[in-house]
Design a protein around this motif. Structure first.
Motif, PDB file in Angstrom:
ATOM      1  N   LYS A 186      -0.601   9.640  -4.824  1.00 12.72           N
ATOM      2  CA  LYS A 186      -1.018   9.480  -3.431  1.00 12.72           C
ATOM      3  C   LYS A 186      -0.863   8.031  -2.957  1.00 12.72           C
ATOM      4  CE  LYS A 186      -4.104  13.373  -3.967  1.00 12.72           C
ATOM      5  NZ  LYS A 186      -5.468  13.892  -4.055  1.00 12.72           N
ATOM      6  N   GLY A 187       0.258   7.456  -3.346  1.00 13.87           N
ATOM      7  CA  GLY A 187       0.562   6.087  -2.966  1.00 13.87           C
ATOM      8  C   GLY A 187       0.018   5.044  -3.909  1.00 13.87           C
ATOM      9  N   ALA A 188      -1.035   5.392  -4.648  1.00 14.57           N
ATOM     10  CA  ALA A 188      -1.662   4.488  -5.624  1.00 14.57           C
ATOM     11  C   ALA A 188      -1.765   3.052  -5.114  1.00 14.57           C
ATOM     12  CB  ALA A 188      -0.891   4.516  -6.940  1.00 14.57           C
ATOM     13  N   PRO A 189      -2.412   2.831  -3.950  1.00 12.25           N
ATOM     14  CA  PRO A 189      -2.507   1.465  -3.442  1.00 12.25           C
ATOM     15  C   PRO A 189      -3.254   0.522  -4.376  1.00 12.25           C
ATOM     16  CG  PRO A 189      -3.993   2.933  -2.261  1.00 12.25           C
ATOM     17  CD  PRO A 189      -3.098   3.799  -3.087  1.00 12.25           C
ATOM     18  N   PHE A 190      -4.187   1.068  -5.163  1.00  8.87           N
ATOM     19  CA  PHE A 190      -4.970   0.227  -6.073  1.00  8.87           C
ATOM     20  C   PHE A 190      -4.572   0.463  -7.528  1.00  8.87           C
ATOM     21  CE2 PHE A 190      -8.814  -0.190  -2.970  1.00  8.87           C
ATOM     22  CZ  PHE A 190      -8.032  -0.994  -2.147  1.00  8.87           C
ATOM     23  N   GLY A 191      -3.325   0.825  -7.736  1.00  9.59           N
ATOM     24  CA  GLY A 191      -2.846   1.084  -9.089  1.00  9.59           C
ATOM     25  C   GLY A 191      -2.951  -0.102 -10.015  1.00  9.59           C
ATOM     26  N   ASP A 192      -2.791  -1.303  -9.488  1.00  6.46           N
ATOM     27  CA  ASP A 192      -2.831  -2.519 -10.309  1.00  6.46           C
ATOM     28  C   ASP A 192      -4.036  -3.385  -9.997  1.00  6.46           C
ATOM     29  OD1 ASP A 192      -0.418  -1.969 -11.669  1.00  6.46           O
ATOM     30  OD2 ASP A 192       0.744  -2.718  -9.964  1.00  6.46           O
ATOM     31  N   LEU A 193      -5.092  -2.786  -9.516  1.00  4.69           N
ATOM     32  CA  LEU A 193      -6.268  -3.561  -9.113  1.00  4.69           C
ATOM     33  C   LEU A 193      -6.847  -4.363 -10.280  1.00  4.69           C
ATOM     34  CD1 LEU A 193      -7.756  -3.837  -6.381  1.00  4.69           C
ATOM     35  CD2 LEU A 193      -9.473  -2.255  -7.272  1.00  4.69           C
ATOM     36  N   ASP A 194      -6.683  -3.839 -11.498  1.00  3.54           N
ATOM     37  CA  ASP A 194      -7.216  -4.526 -12.675  1.00  3.54           C
ATOM     38  C   ASP A 194      -6.518  -5.852 -12.948  1.00  3.54           C
ATOM     39  OD1 ASP A 194      -4.982  -2.760 -13.241  1.00  3.54           O
ATOM     40  OD2 ASP A 194      -5.256  -3.280 -15.348  1.00  3.54           O
ATOM     41  N   ARG A 195      -5.381  -6.093 -12.317  1.00  7.86           N
ATOM     42  CA  ARG A 195      -4.648  -7.348 -12.528  1.00  7.86           C
ATOM     43  C   ARG A 195      -5.229  -8.515 -11.744  1.00  7.86           C
ATOM     44  NH1 ARG A 195       1.121  -6.071 -10.609  1.00  7.86           N
ATOM     45  NH2 ARG A 195       1.102  -8.353 -10.539  1.00  7.86           N
ATOM     46  N   LEU A 196      -6.094  -8.246 -10.789  1.00  5.11           N
ATOM     47  CA  LEU A 196      -6.619  -9.338  -9.970  1.00  5.11           C
ATOM     48  C   LEU A 196      -7.487 -10.274 -10.801  1.00  5.11           C
ATOM     49  CD1 LEU A 196      -7.551  -7.676  -6.560  1.00  5.11           C
ATOM     50  CD2 LEU A 196      -5.507  -8.936  -7.206  1.00  5.11           C
ATOM     51  N   ALA A 197      -7.318 -11.563 -10.541  1.00  3.56           N
ATOM     52  CA  ALA A 197      -8.062 -12.597 -11.256  1.00  3.56           C
ATOM     53  C   ALA A 197      -8.940 -13.363 -10.278  1.00  3.56           C
ATOM     54  CB  ALA A 197      -7.089 -13.553 -11.947  1.00  3.56           C
ATOM     55  N   ALA A 198      -9.835 -14.154 -10.808  1.00  9.11           N
ATOM     56  CA  ALA A 198     -10.705 -14.966  -9.964  1.00  9.11           C
ATOM     57  C   ALA A 198      -9.882 -15.819  -9.008  1.00  9.11           C
ATOM     58  CB  ALA A 198     -11.586 -15.861 -10.835  1.00  9.11           C
ATOM     59  N   CYS A 199     -10.304 -15.879  -7.773  1.00  9.03           N
ATOM     60  CA  CYS A 199      -9.702 -16.680  -6.699  1.00  9.03           C
ATOM     61  C   CYS A 199      -8.439 -16.082  -6.097  1.00  9.03           C
ATOM     62  CB  CYS A 199      -9.421 -18.124  -7.139  1.00  9.03           C
ATOM     63  SG  CYS A 199     -10.905 -19.000  -7.695  1.00  9.03           S
ATOM     64  N   ASP A 200      -7.965 -14.941  -6.594  1.00  9.25           N
ATOM     65  CA  ASP A 200      -6.844 -14.276  -5.938  1.00  9.25           C
ATOM     66  C   ASP A 200      -7.251 -13.895  -4.512  1.00  9.25           C
ATOM     67  OD1 ASP A 200      -5.028 -14.436  -7.978  1.00  9.25           O
ATOM     68  OD2 ASP A 200      -5.404 -12.430  -8.754  1.00  9.25           O
ATOM     69  N   ALA A 201      -6.316 -14.031  -3.590  1.00 12.59           N
ATOM     70  CA  ALA A 201      -6.600 -13.768  -2.180  1.00 12.59           C
ATOM     71  C   ALA A 201      -6.551 -12.271  -1.864  1.00 12.59           C
ATOM     72  CB  ALA A 201      -5.613 -14.508  -1.297  1.00 12.59           C
ATOM     73  N   ILE A 202      -7.497 -11.831  -1.064  1.00  7.92           N
ATOM     74  CA  ILE A 202      -7.501 -10.484  -0.479  1.00  7.92           C
ATOM     75  C   ILE A 202      -7.579 -10.708   1.028  1.00  7.92           C
ATOM     76  CG2 ILE A 202      -8.692  -8.276  -0.326  1.00  7.92           C
ATOM     77  CD1 ILE A 202      -9.960  -8.900  -3.053  1.00  7.92           C
ATOM     78  N   VAL A 203      -6.478 -10.489   1.724  1.00  9.16           N
ATOM     79  CA  VAL A 203      -6.388 -10.823   3.142  1.00  9.16           C
ATOM     80  C   VAL A 203      -6.493  -9.552   3.983  1.00  9.16           C
ATOM     81  CG1 VAL A 203      -5.029 -11.961   4.930  1.00  9.16           C
ATOM     82  CG2 VAL A 203      -4.922 -12.790   2.559  1.00  9.16           C
ATOM     83  N   VAL A 204      -7.413  -9.569   4.926  1.00  9.22           N
ATOM     84  CA  VAL A 204      -7.606  -8.426   5.832  1.00  9.22           C
ATOM     85  C   VAL A 204      -7.182  -8.856   7.230  1.00  9.22           C
ATOM     86  CG1 VAL A 204      -9.232  -6.767   6.784  1.00  9.22           C
ATOM     87  CG2 VAL A 204      -9.500  -7.565   4.419  1.00  9.22           C
ATOM     88  N   GLU A 205      -6.240  -8.115   7.791  1.00 12.63           N
ATOM     89  CA  GLU A 205      -5.702  -8.422   9.120  1.00 12.63           C
ATOM     90  C   GLU A 205      -6.249  -7.418  10.133  1.00 12.63           C
ATOM     91  OE1 GLU A 205      -1.361  -8.532  11.426  1.00 12.63           O
ATOM     92  OE2 GLU A 205      -1.496  -7.929   9.301  1.00 12.63           O
ATOM     93  N   THR A 206      -6.746  -7.928  11.249  1.00 14.03           N
ATOM     94  CA  THR A 206      -7.176  -7.061  12.345  1.00 14.03           C
ATOM     95  C   THR A 206      -6.343  -7.389  13.582  1.00 14.03           C
ATOM     96  OG1 THR A 206      -8.874  -8.548  13.222  1.00 14.03           O
ATOM     97  CG2 THR A 206      -9.519  -7.090  11.410  1.00 14.03           C
ATOM     98  N   ALA A 207      -6.668  -6.768  14.685  1.00 13.89           N
ATOM     99  CA  ALA A 207      -5.929  -7.011  15.925  1.00 13.89           C
ATOM    100  C   ALA A 207      -6.039  -8.462  16.361  1.00 13.89           C
ATOM    101  CB  ALA A 207      -6.457  -6.094  17.026  1.00 13.89           C
ATOM    102  N   THR A 208      -7.141  -9.121  16.006  1.00 15.01           N
ATOM    103  CA  THR A 208      -7.410 -10.462  16.545  1.00 15.01           C
ATOM    104  C   THR A 208      -7.484 -11.569  15.509  1.00 15.01           C
ATOM    105  OG1 THR A 208      -9.792 -10.012  16.410  1.00 15.01           O
ATOM    106  CG2 THR A 208      -8.689  -9.486  18.491  1.00 15.01           C
TER     107      THR A 208
END
Length: 272
Positions: free
Chosen positions: A136-158
């Motif tokens: 089902k697209g597996a968007p979080f298939g590699d979530l376990d690879r994230l390390a401390a301080c890795d960026a998670i960027v959320v974009e909205t309309a503004t």
């Protein structure tokens, strides 16, 4: 002189034939089960991926069209509709998914889903998002690879909101944010957040991980005193729903979108 005795030959020993027959039948059953399993894997990984990719593309197209409207806002849409885009550069330069409102099965089949009732992007509290790890697209298939301080960027309309993964449990004691320039604004959080780390494994029923203050009663801390967090959840381990993999991050930056130069992007998106 004919003998009155009739000598009867012993019946043939058919145990070997029966054994070979049993082995043959067992082998055929195992081969059939193997083919069924391979078909299931193909369906779970590939067919559902194709279907989800189409639904995700449609959701992204609708969201972008909505953002082009003058009255576009960052408020969540109706159930199953997109309202933000999620970028995780550490998982690849092309990692971008439209986040949909809700976490029901139909919604998650089209992309990551926002836990209704949790914070919106940039808000005080806990912005919680779920996603599949297999199929089902597996968007979080590699979530376990994230390390401390890795960026998670959320974009909205503004706006662009930059969250960063919190220190891992084994990093808390000797944490030194100066060791990595990306870690500015990232540190173990005290007070009611004491013990919150960048990654943890929990049981499915432990929904406290998405509370405004994870693991604390919902009303323990007034909203105006809550830290701006993000929490990503997925199944663990792969091919199992026995547990949940949880990643926690903290908001470190916010960039308002330039209404004139709409192609401007945060430098954090170029991290690897």
């Amino acid at each position: 002189m004919e003998s009155s005795e009739v000598v009867t030959a012993p019946p043939p020993d058919r145990r070997g034939e029966r054994l070979r027959g049993g082995i043959r039948i067992t082998g055929e059953v195992l081969i059939t089960l193997g083919l069924v399993f391979l078909l299931f894997v193909f369906y779970a990984v590939h067919v559902t991926d194709w279907t989800s990719a189409r639904r995700q593309a449609e959701a992204s197209e609708r969201l972008r069209a909505e953002w082009e409207r003058p009255a576009a806002s960052a408020a969540p849409a109706a159930q199953g509709e997109g309202f933000a885009e999620l970028h995780i550069p550490a998982l690849g330069p092309g990692f971008r998914y439209t986040v949909l409102e809700g976490t029901d099965a139909t919604t998650l089949a089209a992309g990551p889903g926002h836990y209704t009732g949790t914070a919106l992007p940039g808000e005080q509290g806990n912005l919680a998002i779920a996603g599949h790890r297999i199929g089902k697209g597996a968007p979080f298939g590699d979530l376990d690879r994230l390390a401390a301080c890795d960026a998670i960027v959320v974009e909205t309309a503004t706006d662009w909101y930059v969250y960063r993964v919190l220190p891992m449990r084994d990093q808390v004691a000797g944490w030194d944010p100066a060791a990595d320039p990306r870690c500015a604004g990232v540190a173990p959080i005290g007070g009611p957040y004491q013990g919150l780390v960048g990654q943890e494994i929990v049981h499915p029923e432990q929904g406290e991980v998405i509370y405004p203050v994870p693991w604390r009663p919902r009303e323990e801390l007034p909203r105006e005193q809550q830290t701006r967090l993000i929490t990503l959840t997925t199944c663990h381990p792969r091919w199992s729903a026995a547990q949940r993999l949880i990643v926690h991050g903290v908001l470190v930056k916010q960039y308002p979108k330039d209404p004139v130069h709409r192609d401007l992007r945060p430098a954090e998106l170029e991290e690897s």
